[in-house]
Design an enzyme around this catalytic site. Structure first.
Site, PDB file in Angstrom:
ATOM      1  N   ASP A  68      -5.740  -8.060 -11.586  1.00 31.65           N
ATOM      2  CA  ASP A  68      -6.968  -8.676 -11.069  1.00 31.65           C
ATOM      3  C   ASP A  68      -8.090  -8.655 -12.095  1.00 31.65           C
ATOM      4  O   ASP A  68      -7.972  -8.039 -13.151  1.00 31.65           O
ATOM      5  CB  ASP A  68      -7.398  -7.978  -9.762  1.00 31.65           C
ATOM      6  CG  ASP A  68      -7.227  -6.458  -9.796  1.00 31.65           C
ATOM      7  OD1 ASP A  68      -7.091  -5.905 -10.897  1.00 31.65           O
ATOM      8  OD2 ASP A  68      -7.219  -5.841  -8.723  1.00 31.65           O
ATOM      9  N   ASP A 137      -8.787   1.766   1.809  1.00 37.70           N
ATOM     10  CA  ASP A 137      -8.523   0.918   2.986  1.00 37.70           C
ATOM     11  C   ASP A 137      -7.138   0.266   2.930  1.00 37.70           C
ATOM     12  O   ASP A 137      -6.836  -0.629   3.707  1.00 37.70           O
ATOM     13  CB  ASP A 137      -9.602  -0.166   3.107  1.00 37.70           C
ATOM     14  CG  ASP A 137      -9.684  -1.044   1.853  1.00 37.70           C
ATOM     15  OD1 ASP A 137      -8.871  -0.840   0.921  1.00 37.70           O
ATOM     16  OD2 ASP A 137     -10.553  -1.944   1.812  1.00 37.70           O
ATOM     17  N   HIS A 139      -5.911  -1.471   0.325  1.00 30.56           N
ATOM     18  CA  HIS A 139      -5.782  -2.683  -0.503  1.00 30.56           C
ATOM     19  C   HIS A 139      -4.903  -2.435  -1.731  1.00 30.56           C
ATOM     20  O   HIS A 139      -4.838  -1.317  -2.243  1.00 30.56           O
ATOM     21  CB  HIS A 139      -7.151  -3.263  -0.889  1.00 30.56           C
ATOM     22  CG  HIS A 139      -7.932  -2.489  -1.895  1.00 30.56           C
ATOM     23  ND1 HIS A 139      -9.183  -1.964  -1.656  1.00 30.56           N
ATOM     24  CD2 HIS A 139      -7.659  -2.147  -3.184  1.00 30.56           C
ATOM     25  CE1 HIS A 139      -9.632  -1.358  -2.732  1.00 30.56           C
ATOM     26  NE2 HIS A 139      -8.723  -1.445  -3.671  1.00 30.56           N
ATOM     27  N   GLU A 144      -7.829  -7.282   0.085  1.00 30.47           N
ATOM     28  CA  GLU A 144      -8.461  -6.427   1.084  1.00 30.47           C
ATOM     29  C   GLU A 144      -7.738  -6.598   2.424  1.00 30.47           C
ATOM     30  O   GLU A 144      -6.978  -7.559   2.614  1.00 30.47           O
ATOM     31  CB  GLU A 144      -9.935  -6.827   1.230  1.00 30.47           C
ATOM     32  CG  GLU A 144     -10.751  -6.689  -0.055  1.00 30.47           C
ATOM     33  CD  GLU A 144     -11.075  -5.235  -0.425  1.00 30.47           C
ATOM     34  OE1 GLU A 144     -10.445  -4.306   0.123  1.00 30.47           O
ATOM     35  OE2 GLU A 144     -11.968  -5.040  -1.274  1.00 30.47           O
TER      36      GLU A 144
HETATM   37  C1  F6R Z   1      -7.158  -2.373  -9.706  1.00 29.39           C
HETATM   38  C2  F6R Z   1      -6.590  -2.497  -8.398  1.00 29.39           C
HETATM   39  C3  F6R Z   1      -7.064  -1.730  -7.215  1.00 29.39           C
HETATM   40  C4  F6R Z   1      -7.002  -0.236  -7.432  1.00 29.39           C
HETATM   41  C5  F6R Z   1      -7.499   0.499  -6.188  1.00 29.39           C
HETATM   42  C6  F6R Z   1      -7.499   1.997  -6.378  1.00 29.39           C
HETATM   43  O1  F6R Z   1      -6.496  -3.238 -10.613  1.00 29.39           O
HETATM   44  O2  F6R Z   1      -5.734  -3.255  -8.302  1.00 29.39           O
HETATM   45  O3  F6R Z   1      -6.242  -2.056  -6.127  1.00 29.39           O
HETATM   46  O4  F6R Z   1      -5.694   0.142  -7.717  1.00 29.39           O
HETATM   47  O5  F6R Z   1      -8.800   0.079  -5.892  1.00 29.39           O
HETATM   48  O6  F6R Z   1      -8.424   2.329  -7.353  1.00 29.39           O
HETATM   49  P1  F6R Z   1      -8.445   3.772  -8.007  1.00 29.39           P
HETATM   50  O7  F6R Z   1      -7.187   3.907  -8.756  1.00 29.39           O
HETATM   51  O8  F6R Z   1      -9.629   3.759  -8.933  1.00 29.39           O
HETATM   52  O9  F6R Z   1      -8.572   4.734  -6.894  1.00 29.39           O
END
Ligand code: F6R
Length: 262
Positions: A68, A137, A139, A144
């Site tokens: 992303d 959450d 995702h 989301e």
């Molecule tokens: C980032 C991504 C997000 C993160 C998620 C967890 O490329 O795809 O889905 O993996 O927000 O973030 P962290 O690892 O910082 O807890």
């Protein structure tokens, strides 16, 4: 059912990912890696960089596709996912930057950038192993809750919670966190041949339990992994603390033949 590996600490998780990917690159020099940002995968990239160095792997043909990117954030911004992937993956592993792709978050082309990205992944032969983190959450990528389980790469609106969670990368100021992003869709992620989701810490325990043992639902995007033929959750004790079948997962892993890998 996805495989669940409960590890003692993040280093053990990073080492498991790194060994699996290094073995893949040895077998397949043109391997295609799916890359994630955020704090979770950093330990995995650190271990992979060590494996690459210690085994003397040639990574000049390895390709990468990030999950992303923020929409409308200049790529030169230190927190653009292009910059983050360059800093945390491309440079430490010694990948060729021209083989590593990040969705194009430029606003002028955002309407077509998603389809272009999915086409580029297909033209590369598909992703061999996709590393994933998970949001509090549920995702994955920036899909989301409520995202279509069949979605392709496209523009999405971040939830306020994700903007709060990610404010730590923007001087703690959520107003600096963009409101939109472009993310691989859940359908795109599901096409990868192997999914490896890492989760650490107590604040991920609910998301992990919902993803592994809850119903498959767009309300918890990571629950889609239950439908994948080769999905591996690698979680520490704290992130595993709400799993009902934790003892069973431990038993299965302890008795797994070594040749199977992860
Ligand atoms: C980032 C991504 C997000 C993160 C998620 C967890 O490329 O795809 O889905 O993996 O927000 O973030 P962290 O690892 O910082 O807890």
């Amino acid at each position: 059912m996805a495989e669940v590996i409960i590890v003692k600490n993040q280093d053990e998780a990073g080492a498991l990912y790194a060994k699996s990917v290094a073995d893949l690159i040895e077998r397949k020099p043109f391997a295609v890696l799916g890359l994630a940002t955020g704090s979770t995968p950093l330990v995995a990239y650190e271990h992979l960089a060590l494996e690459v160095r210690d085994r003397g792997l040639d990574v000049s043909h390895v390709r990468g596709f990030a999950l992303d990117e923020y929409a409308g954030l200049p790529v030169e911004h230190p927190e653009s996912y292009r910059s983050v992937i360059t800093r945390t993956v491309v440079e430490p592993l010694g990948l060729d930057p021209k083989h590593v792709h990040v969705p194009n978050g430029a606003l002028e082309t955002i309407a077509t950038a998603g389809a272009d990205y999915d086409r580029a992944i297909e033209e590369a032969g598909g992703i061999d192993v996709q590393i994933l983190g998970v949001g509090t959450d549920g995702h994955i990528g920036f899909n989301e809750p409520g995202s279509s389980l069949a979605s392709g790469t496209r523009i999405k609106t971040l939830t306020q919670q994700t903007r709060v969670d990610n404010a730590r990368f923007f001087d703690g100021d959520m107003n600096q966190v963009p409101t939109h992003c472009i993310t691989q869709g859940i359908g795109t992620i599901m096409k990868a041949r192997h999914l490896v989701l890492l989760a650490f810490g107590e604040n991920k325990a609910d998301a992990v339990a919902a993803s592994v043992e809850g119903g498959v639902s767009a309300m918890c995007p990571a629950s889609a992994l239950q439908l994948h033929p080769h999905a591996t959750f690698i979680v520490d004790e704290a992130a595993a603390s709400k799993l009902k079948l934790a003892d069973y997962y431990r038993w299965v892993y302890e008795n797994k033949p070594a040749w199977q890998g992860i």
